[in-house]
Design a protein around this motif. Structure first.
Motif, mmCIF file in Angstrom:
data_model
loop_
_atom_site.group_PDB
_atom_site.id
_atom_site.type_symbol
_atom_site.label_atom_id
_atom_site.label_comp_id
_atom_site.label_asym_id
_atom_site.label_seq_id
_atom_site.Cartn_x
_atom_site.Cartn_y
_atom_site.Cartn_z
ATOM 1 N N LEU A 38 0.832 -1.202 0.000
ATOM 2 C CA LEU A 38 0.000 0.000 0.000
ATOM 3 C C LEU A 38 0.872 1.261 0.000
ATOM 4 O O LEU A 38 0.629 2.207 -0.773
ATOM 5 C CB LEU A 38 -0.928 -0.030 1.220
ATOM 6 C CG LEU A 38 -1.902 1.135 1.360
ATOM 7 C CD1 LEU A 38 -2.885 1.169 0.192
ATOM 8 C CD2 LEU A 38 -2.680 1.055 2.667
ATOM 9 N N LEU A 47 -9.148 0.988 2.834
ATOM 10 C CA LEU A 47 -8.245 2.108 3.135
ATOM 11 C C LEU A 47 -7.587 2.633 1.857
ATOM 12 O O LEU A 47 -7.479 3.841 1.644
ATOM 13 C CB LEU A 47 -7.175 1.623 4.134
ATOM 14 C CG LEU A 47 -6.163 2.667 4.586
ATOM 15 C CD1 LEU A 47 -6.853 3.796 5.345
ATOM 16 C CD2 LEU A 47 -5.092 2.019 5.467
ATOM 17 N N ARG A 48 -7.191 1.690 0.977
ATOM 18 C CA ARG A 48 -6.541 2.085 -0.273
ATOM 19 C C ARG A 48 -7.479 2.932 -1.128
ATOM 20 O O ARG A 48 -7.088 3.951 -1.690
ATOM 21 C CB ARG A 48 -6.105 0.841 -1.071
ATOM 22 C CG ARG A 48 -5.302 1.154 -2.313
ATOM 23 C CD ARG A 48 -5.237 -0.019 -3.239
ATOM 24 N NE ARG A 48 -6.534 -0.370 -3.792
ATOM 25 C CZ ARG A 48 -7.159 0.315 -4.741
ATOM 26 N NH1 ARG A 48 -6.602 1.394 -5.275
ATOM 27 N NH2 ARG A 48 -8.345 -0.065 -5.160
ATOM 28 N N LYS A 90 -9.952 4.747 -0.133
ATOM 29 C CA LYS A 90 -10.119 6.069 0.482
ATOM 30 C C LYS A 90 -8.889 6.942 0.226
ATOM 31 O O LYS A 90 -8.994 8.140 -0.065
ATOM 32 C CB LYS A 90 -10.365 5.916 1.987
ATOM 33 C CG LYS A 90 -11.795 5.475 2.286
ATOM 34 C CD LYS A 90 -12.076 5.407 3.748
ATOM 35 C CE LYS A 90 -13.541 5.023 3.978
ATOM 36 N NZ LYS A 90 -13.813 4.704 5.354
ATOM 37 N N ILE A 91 -7.702 6.309 0.329
ATOM 38 C CA ILE A 91 -6.465 7.058 0.054
ATOM 39 C C ILE A 91 -6.457 7.539 -1.395
ATOM 40 O O ILE A 91 -6.098 8.679 -1.695
ATOM 41 C CB ILE A 91 -5.233 6.179 0.351
ATOM 42 C CG1 ILE A 91 -5.094 5.994 1.877
ATOM 43 C CG2 ILE A 91 -3.952 6.775 -0.237
ATOM 44 C CD1 ILE A 91 -4.050 4.990 2.287
ATOM 45 N N SER A 92 -6.872 6.659 -2.308
ATOM 46 C CA SER A 92 -6.892 7.001 -3.727
ATOM 47 C C SER A 92 -7.793 8.205 -3.979
ATOM 48 O O SER A 92 -7.434 9.131 -4.711
ATOM 49 C CB SER A 92 -7.377 5.786 -4.522
ATOM 50 O OG SER A 92 -7.494 6.110 -5.860
ATOM 51 N N GLU A 93 -8.951 8.201 -3.336
ATOM 52 C CA GLU A 93 -9.875 9.326 -3.502
ATOM 53 C C GLU A 93 -9.261 10.610 -2.934
ATOM 54 O O GLU A 93 -9.353 11.685 -3.547
ATOM 55 C CB GLU A 93 -11.193 9.020 -2.770
ATOM 56 C CG GLU A 93 -12.047 7.979 -3.474
ATOM 57 C CD GLU A 93 -13.193 7.451 -2.627
ATOM 58 O OE1 GLU A 93 -13.907 6.564 -3.119
ATOM 59 O OE2 GLU A 93 -13.348 7.913 -1.465
ATOM 60 N N SER A 94 -8.606 10.462 -1.804
ATOM 61 C CA SER A 94 -7.952 11.631 -1.197
ATOM 62 C C SER A 94 -6.860 12.177 -2.100
ATOM 63 O O SER A 94 -6.709 13.394 -2.274
ATOM 64 C CB SER A 94 -7.359 11.257 0.165
ATOM 65 O OG SER A 94 -8.382 10.879 1.028
ATOM 66 N N LEU A 95 -6.095 11.255 -2.689
ATOM 67 C CA LEU A 95 -5.010 11.673 -3.590
ATOM 68 C C LEU A 95 -5.560 12.422 -4.793
ATOM 69 O O LEU A 95 -4.987 13.434 -5.232
ATOM 70 C CB LEU A 95 -4.218 10.443 -4.054
ATOM 71 C CG LEU A 95 -3.224 9.858 -3.032
ATOM 72 C CD1 LEU A 95 -2.605 8.569 -3.573
ATOM 73 C CD2 LEU A 95 -2.130 10.862 -2.707
ATOM 74 N N ILE A 152 1.118 4.160 -2.876
ATOM 75 C CA ILE A 152 0.878 5.589 -2.617
ATOM 76 C C ILE A 152 2.056 6.411 -3.150
ATOM 77 O O ILE A 152 1.869 7.448 -3.810
ATOM 78 C CB ILE A 152 0.682 5.841 -1.097
ATOM 79 C CG1 ILE A 152 -0.621 5.180 -0.626
ATOM 80 C CG2 ILE A 152 0.643 7.330 -0.792
ATOM 81 C CD1 ILE A 152 -0.764 5.101 0.885
ATOM 82 N N TYR A 211 -6.465 15.775 -3.762
ATOM 83 C CA TYR A 211 -5.237 16.550 -3.527
ATOM 84 C C TYR A 211 -4.642 17.033 -4.855
ATOM 85 O O TYR A 211 -4.289 18.203 -5.005
ATOM 86 C CB TYR A 211 -4.224 15.670 -2.774
ATOM 87 C CG TYR A 211 -2.792 16.131 -2.914
ATOM 88 C CD1 TYR A 211 -2.357 17.303 -2.257
ATOM 89 C CD2 TYR A 211 -1.898 15.446 -3.720
ATOM 90 C CE1 TYR A 211 -1.051 17.733 -2.423
ATOM 91 C CE2 TYR A 211 -0.599 15.866 -3.877
ATOM 92 C CZ TYR A 211 -0.167 17.018 -3.220
ATOM 93 O OH TYR A 211 1.110 17.444 -3.377
#
Lengths: 382, 458
Positions: B193, B219-220, B222-227, B197, B230
């Motif tokens: 993961l 979690l991945r 959610k991180i992808s959406e956050s990225l 990222i 960003y």
């Protein structure tokens, strides 16, 4: 002095009131039986009361007061034994009753052993004559009835093969079937099948399936009124309308018999002790007196109870001592008796020789078509 | 609460859950066995009561058959009736203890009172009663009734207990297995993961990592959406920075224009003047295009591109664009060819579509120019289901970025240009109701872009 006075008082009192004689009545006074929805007791008791009333003057003349004690055994045959023992232990000098042969057969040994005269208005089992002196039948025996039915089947109906369907748990039914078979086969007929049922059976579908393959000319249904009617109805429903024959168990008024048949026409012939259609003087007199007493027409149970009570009262009147032995001796001395149901002829300790009434049921009611001789032989006496 | 404390608490909870289930299973088994036993005893009592309720009447009815030979014929019928009425397994009469049926082996009989008897499995109850008249003993009447209830209760409940026990054991085994597997897989998955990222942030994305654990996969995502969020905000920031940069950049060519105009004024010969005017013209045109592109894609990004559609042959539009770029291709020593279907009719805005196609062809020429031997750009048009596809492929090195991320503002791997061409192409095609797809490696070896526009002629 006191003892003397007491003795004198007792003597005077007894003399003034006469002698009390207690007789017992043993029957089903309370329950609906499988043989008939009418408890025998009511007709039975009315017949007895009517007889006591008829003998009132003669009894009074002899200062004899009749007391009656009822012994009720309901529909439980095992209770008959208890009732017979109670009667034996009581003050009664004789017992009238035990209407079914089964009841009488169970009670007879107890009566004989306790030397308590037993008078049987309608029980007709052949073996009843063999228990001893104290057993007195006021009805013709199954042997006579079986012979009569065999004559009817063989000569009147021209039947040569007759099925018999007795209730296996009914002494009268088996006894009558045996008597019939013996006489019928002696005449040259055959009883190819004898199938037993139970007296409270209602479903005869299997029985009829079994019998459909048989070849026969008539069916003997030697059972009590209700089960006989149910068997006949089942045959008629199955399309088998052969002549049916039966004994006094079919009854004489026939209310329940024809109610079960629901209007179906049956070629039925049966034997009875008496019928309300008889118009002889004694019968007419009895009918009017019975109706005056109870407001109803009598049946054969009532008339047999009347005749039997009359027979006992004759014995009591003849008796030198109003105890069991005295009455027994008096009863044994009676060789003939003229009753409403016909002339009784006593030979030894056998059942009385009496004529039998022949009834036809093809018109939706029992109708007298003649009488048979006491031997049950010969043509029907018109 | 610190992480080690949490871990030990979780471990304790798991252990307690397993122990609880095992305890419940054992307790249930014991309870069911006890219940089954109680039930059997209860059913046995019920059966005895039922048997006894009809016993007196039946004995009374049987007695005359012993006392009266005239009624003996009814005995088997009566027994059959009792059997049927009471739902009995067996019914009968025996005269003395020695002649009892084998089904009553082990039972004790009394000539004075009724006896009860149960077999070892407790699935049948027998009642044996003397047939008496006063002191006279005639024989024993027996009837046997089965107790289906206890049998059913015993078997069904025992089976349930066994299933529960198996479930508890399986749960314990699986739980231990799960703990062992998780202790190996979770660290590996977390490494993957983190690596994923990193690569995404560096715009060198890898394939979606296999994380095994559902929670990590969630979690991945959610991180992808956050990225993505960003990067979008980062792009917006870049726009602001670049706007001031562009203003700065425009300053230089404008100064060149001023110089060129001065030179034109001072140039002697006509040829020299023409050359200077040509340079002046081209510089001005390029800068106008740059400004136009910025306005359309960034500063005025929400405005729909207005189309003036006509129904016509797509081939004409394609040939026009090829011709338009021929000079650039020649300069770059790249062969541009078109394989088009002349029958394809498409309702489209030729000006806008030419612009979109030109962007793709120019990109293709620039990519192909990086090659040494085979330098080609191939334009093809064909019908695919309900759409018309225009494909531009090249012999270049292929795409370095994730194809999905190419159509973003200022996203370019080229030395020249603002990185807006593909975004403009995408918006023009989308205005036509179509879509653009980038393929990392085409049949020619380089990249391939496919414009897919639905329908045929208007």
């Amino acid at each position: 002095v006191k003892i003397y006075i007491l003795f004198l008082f007792t003597f005077i009192s007894t003399f003034a009131h006469g002698t009390q004689v207690e007789i017992g009545l043993a029957s089903n006074f309370s329950e609906i039986s499988t043989g008939s929805s009418n408890p025998y007791g009511r007709y039975f008791r009315n017949g007895v009361d009517l007889a006591v009333k008829a003998y009132e003057a003669r009894l009074n003349a002899k200062k004899i007061e009749i007391l009656i004690r009822q012994f009720d055994y309901g529909t439980n045959e095992a209770q008959v034994l208890k009732v017979a023992r109670e009667a034996a232990a009581s003050r009664v000098v004789a017992v009238i009753g035990y209407n079914y042969s089964s009841d009488a057969l169970l009670a007879a040994p107890i009566h004989q052993e306790s030397k308590l005269p037993m008078l049987l208005p309608s029980a007709s089992a052949n073996r009843l004559s063999s228990f001893g002196d104290y057993i007195h039948l006021a009805s013709f025996s199954n042997e006579s009835m079986g012979k009569g039915l065999a004559q009817i089947a063989f000569r009147k109906l021209k039947a040569r093969r007759v099925l018999t369907l007795p209730a296996g748990n009914c002494a009268y039914c088996n006894d009558l079937a045996d008597s019939f078979t013996q006489e019928f086969e002696a005449l040259g007929g055959r009883v190819p099948v004898r199938k037993a049922v139970l007296s409270d059976d209602r479903d005869f579908s299997q029985l009829i399936r079994d019998l459909k393959v048989e070849s026969f000319d008539a069916i003997l249904v030697p059972n009590q009124e209700l089960v006989s009617a149910r068997i006949i109805k089942a045959f008629l429903d199955a399309g088998i309308n052969k002549p049916f024959i039966g004994g006094d168990g079919w009854g004489d008024l026939g209310r329940e018999f024809f109610e079960v048949l629901k209007g179906k026409t049956v070629k039925g012939t049966s034997i009875s002790h008496w019928h309300i259609g008889l118009t002889d003087k004694k019968s007419n007199d009895f009918k009017s007196r019975y109706k005056a007493l109870s407001g109803q027409d009598p049946n054969d149970t009532a008339v047999l109870a009347y005749d039997t009570t009359c027979l006992l009262l004759e014995g009591i009147l003849k008796s030198k001592s109003l105890d069991r032995v005295g009455i027994e001796n008096a009863l044994n001395s009676i060789k003939s008796f003229d009753g409403v149901t016909g002339k009784f002829q006593f030979i030894g300790h056998q059942a009385p020789k009496k004529s039998m009434v022949v009834l036809d049921s093809s018109t939706g009611e029992f109708k007298v078509i003649g009488r048979l001789s006491p031997e049950g032989k010969g043509a029907i006496i018109k | 609460m610190t992480t080690p404390q949490l871990k030990s608490l979780r471990h304790l909870v798991n252990k307690l859950s397993a122990v609880s289930i095992a305890f419940v299973a054992i307790l249930t088994i014991i309870s069911l066995w006890i219940f089954s036993d109680i039930r059997k005893t209860s059913m046995s009592s019920e059966t005895k009561v039922k048997l006894e309720s009809s016993l007196g009447t039946q004995l009374d009815r049987l007695l005359p058959t012993f006392l009266l030979p005239e009624q003996r014929e009814g005995l088997p019928l009566l027994l059959e009736r009792f059997k049927s009425n009471d739902g009995l397994v067996d019914v009968g009469i025996f005269m003395d203890e020695g002649s009892h049926p084998s089904s009553l082996d082990g039972c004790n009989f009394s000539k004075l009172s009724t006896s009860y008897c149960e077999n070892s499995n407790l699935d049948v109850v027998a009642v044996v009663a003397p047939i008496l008249e006063g002191d006279r003993f005639f024989g024993f009447y027996y009837k046997i009734k089965s107790m289906n209830g206890p049998w059913l209760a015993e078997h069904v409940l025992s089976l349930s207990a066994i299933i529960l026990a198996i479930f508890a054991i399986t749960f314990l085994v699986l739980q231990r297995l799960q703990t062992r597997l998780l202790s190996q897989m979770v660290p590996e998955s977390i490494d993957r993961l983190i690596s994923w990222i990193d690569s995404d942030l560096n715009d060198t994305p890898q394939g979606t990592p296999n994380l095994w654990v559902t929670e990590l996969e969630t979690l991945r995502i959610k991180i992808s959406e956050s990225l993505d969020r960003y990067k979008e905000s980062r792009d917006q920031a870049v726009i602001g920075q670049l706007t001031s940069g562009i203003m700065h950049d425009l300053k230089t060519p404008l100064q060149s224009l001023v110089s060129a105009i001065n030179l034109v004024e001072t140039a002697g010969s006509t040829e020299r003047r023409n050359q200077m005017l040509q340079i002046l013209f081209e510089t001005s045109r390029d800068n106008v295009h740059v400004i136009q592109d910025i306005i359309e894609t960034t500063l005025d990004g929400n405005r729909e591109i207005a189309l003036r559609k006509i129904s016509g042959e797509l081939q004409q539009t394609i040939e026009f664009v090829v011709k338009q770029n021929k000079e650039i291709a020649t300069r770059s020593k790249v062969q541009v060819s078109a394989e088009t279907d002349s029958s394809l009719q498409l309702s489209h805005d030729p000006t806008q579509l030419s612009r979109a196609l030109s962007n793709l062809i120019k990109n293709g020429i620039e990519a192909a120019a990086e090659g040494h031997v085979d330098r080609r750009v191939l334009i093809r048009s064909f019908r695919q289901e309900n759409s018309i596809v225009v494909s531009v492929s090249d012999t270049g090195p292929g795409l370095r970025f994730d194809p999905k991320r190419l159509f973003r503002v200022f996203r370019s791997s080229k030395v020249r240009g603002a990185g807006l061409g593909l975004l403009i192409t995408k918006r023009i095609v989308e205005a036509h109701g179509g879509s653009v797809e980038a393929i990392r490696n085409s049949e020619l070896g380089g990249a391939e872009f496919r414009m897919s526009i639905p329908g045929g002629p208007a």
